[in-house]
Scaffold this motif. Structure first.
Motif, short mmCIF file in Angstrom:
data_model
loop_
_atom_site.label_atom_id
_atom_site.label_comp_id
_atom_site.label_asym_id
_atom_site.label_seq_id
_atom_site.Cartn_x
_atom_site.Cartn_y
_atom_site.Cartn_z
N THR A 58 88.71 -71.42 47.22
CA THR A 58 89.37 -72.45 48.02
C THR A 58 90.06 -71.78 49.20
O THR A 58 90.29 -70.57 49.20
N LEU A 59 90.37 -72.59 50.20
CA LEU A 59 91.14 -72.12 51.35
C LEU A 59 92.53 -72.74 51.26
O LEU A 59 92.70 -73.94 51.47
N ASN A 60 93.51 -71.91 50.88
CA ASN A 60 94.88 -72.39 50.78
C ASN A 60 95.50 -72.54 52.16
O ASN A 60 95.03 -71.96 53.14
N ALA A 61 96.59 -73.29 52.23
CA ALA A 61 97.27 -73.48 53.51
C ALA A 61 97.96 -72.19 53.96
O ALA A 61 98.00 -71.88 55.15
N LYS A 62 98.50 -71.43 52.99
CA LYS A 62 99.18 -70.17 53.29
C LYS A 62 98.85 -69.16 52.20
O LYS A 62 98.46 -69.52 51.09
N TYR A 63 99.07 -67.89 52.52
CA TYR A 63 98.77 -66.83 51.55
C TYR A 63 99.61 -66.97 50.29
O TYR A 63 99.12 -66.70 49.18
N ILE A 64 100.86 -67.39 50.41
CA ILE A 64 101.74 -67.44 49.24
C ILE A 64 101.33 -68.54 48.26
O ILE A 64 101.76 -68.54 47.11
N HIS A 65 100.51 -69.49 48.72
CA HIS A 65 100.07 -70.56 47.84
C HIS A 65 98.99 -70.06 46.89
O HIS A 65 98.26 -69.11 47.20
N THR A 66 98.90 -70.69 45.74
CA THR A 66 97.82 -70.40 44.80
C THR A 66 97.16 -71.71 44.41
O THR A 66 97.77 -72.77 44.49
N ILE A 116 93.35 -71.10 55.41
CA ILE A 116 92.71 -71.81 56.52
C ILE A 116 92.85 -71.04 57.83
O ILE A 116 92.18 -71.39 58.81
N LYS A 117 93.68 -70.01 57.85
CA LYS A 117 93.84 -69.20 59.05
C LYS A 117 92.90 -67.99 59.07
O LYS A 117 92.76 -67.32 60.10
N ASP A 118 92.27 -67.69 57.95
CA ASP A 118 91.35 -66.55 57.90
C ASP A 118 90.12 -66.82 58.75
O ASP A 118 89.57 -67.94 58.72
N PRO A 119 89.63 -65.82 59.50
CA PRO A 119 88.39 -66.01 60.25
C PRO A 119 87.23 -66.37 59.32
O PRO A 119 87.08 -65.77 58.25
N VAL A 120 86.44 -67.32 59.73
CA VAL A 120 85.34 -67.80 58.90
C VAL A 120 84.40 -66.66 58.52
O VAL A 120 83.97 -66.55 57.36
N MET A 121 84.08 -65.78 59.45
CA MET A 121 83.14 -64.70 59.17
C MET A 121 83.72 -63.72 58.16
O MET A 121 82.96 -63.12 57.38
N ASN A 122 85.04 -63.54 58.15
CA ASN A 122 85.65 -62.67 57.14
C ASN A 122 85.46 -63.26 55.74
O ASN A 122 85.18 -62.55 54.77
N ILE A 123 85.64 -64.58 55.64
CA ILE A 123 85.47 -65.25 54.35
C ILE A 123 84.02 -65.13 53.89
O ILE A 123 83.74 -64.77 52.74
N VAL A 124 83.10 -65.43 54.78
CA VAL A 124 81.68 -65.38 54.43
C VAL A 124 81.27 -63.97 54.04
O VAL A 124 80.53 -63.76 53.07
N SER A 125 81.76 -63.00 54.77
CA SER A 125 81.43 -61.60 54.46
C SER A 125 81.91 -61.22 53.07
O SER A 125 81.20 -60.56 52.31
N ASP A 126 83.12 -61.64 52.74
CA ASP A 126 83.66 -61.33 51.41
C ASP A 126 82.83 -62.00 50.32
O ASP A 126 82.50 -61.38 49.30
#
Length: 260
Positions: free
Chosen positions: A7-15, A39-49
């Motif tokens: 999932t894409l959380n609103a912030k890093y501290i969220h789970t 939701i702030k992470d670059p899309v390509m970073n997410i896809v790469s991971d």
């Protein structure tokens, strides 16, 4: 079969409580990893991971705040991993499922409503005979046709394992928000709220709830946030929990957000 629940959380501290509930229920049957982003992470970073994890199935938990970013991720995932099976779930796609299946051609399945039992059944069919018409609570494609199966009856909460006891969560418990539910459902019918679609309120066993909270405290949790729709609708349950909170260690916080 390797399964990623993401999932894409609103912030890093969220789970995400949702993907932990799903993993807890199906972890005994499948190789399941959790992958949380923001939701702030670059899309390509997410896809790469995701690509490096080499999944066979990816499930995304979808909400109003992350649906558009999630769609961008899915579209690129399907370009670089066309063989991967994509499953969506969560409130944003549960209640207008045909619209989302028609809009998002890169999505293979949508799970409607509570997902623990439905996801487990769906994964078994993906890995097995692929008789998707038996999977109540799921939508799928048959050629160009969208098939929406009947809803699945609500699970008995005593049959659902705890989502709070993953060893991999322990190192981050002290600096992230732990989302916690003692009940599911809402007794009200507010026009503006998706919770009004659910009928009735069901409670987790109170002793299990206390045990889970103590486990989180013992492993470093500092902020446990309750997401019950109406925490105090059952007076005796709420009073017992408030007495329990009163004995909490100094510095530990229990915010309660009522929706009703």
């Amino acid at each position: 079969m390797k399964v990623i629940l993401s999932t894409l959380n609103a912030k890093y501290i969220h789970t995400s409580l949702a993907i932990r509930c799903l993993k807890a229920y199906s972890d005994k049957d499948f190789d399941i990893e959790l992958a949380e982003y923001t939701i702030k992470d670059p899309v390509m970073n997410i896809v790469s991971d995701l690509f490096q994890r080499k999944p066979d199935v990816i499930g995304f938990s979808c909400y109003i705040w992350n649906i558009e970013e999630t769609i961008k991720v899915i579209d690129i995932v399907k370009k670089v991993m066309p063989e991967v099976t994509v499953i969506l779930g969560g409130p944003e796609v549960s209640y207008d499922t045909e619209y989302w299946m028609n809009r998002l051609r890169n999505v293979d399945f949508i799970i409607m409503g509570e997902g623990e039992e439905t996801l487990n059944h769906l994964l078994k069919e993906i890995e097995g005979d692929r008789k998707y018409h038996f999977v109540y609570g799921a939508a799928y494609r048959k050629g160009n046709e969208v098939i929406i199966n009947p809803p699945r009856p609500k699970a008995d909460l005593k049959d659902l394992p705890s989502p709070y006891r993953f060893a991999e969560d322990i190192p981050s418990l002290g600096n992230r928000v732990v989302y916690f539910e003692t009940s599911r459902g809402c007794p009200f019918n507010c026009q503006f709220c998706l919770s009004s679609i659910e009928v009735g309120v069901r409670y987790f066993d109170i002793e299990r709830t206390k045990s889970d909270i103590l486990y989180l405290i013992d492993n470093g949790a500092k902020l446990i946030k309750f997401v019950d729709r109406t925490f105090n609708i059952k007076r005796d349950y709420a009073l017992e929990m408030f007495r329990f909170f009163d004995r909490k260690p100094p510095g530990l916080r229990f915010p309660i957000r009522n929706y009703g």
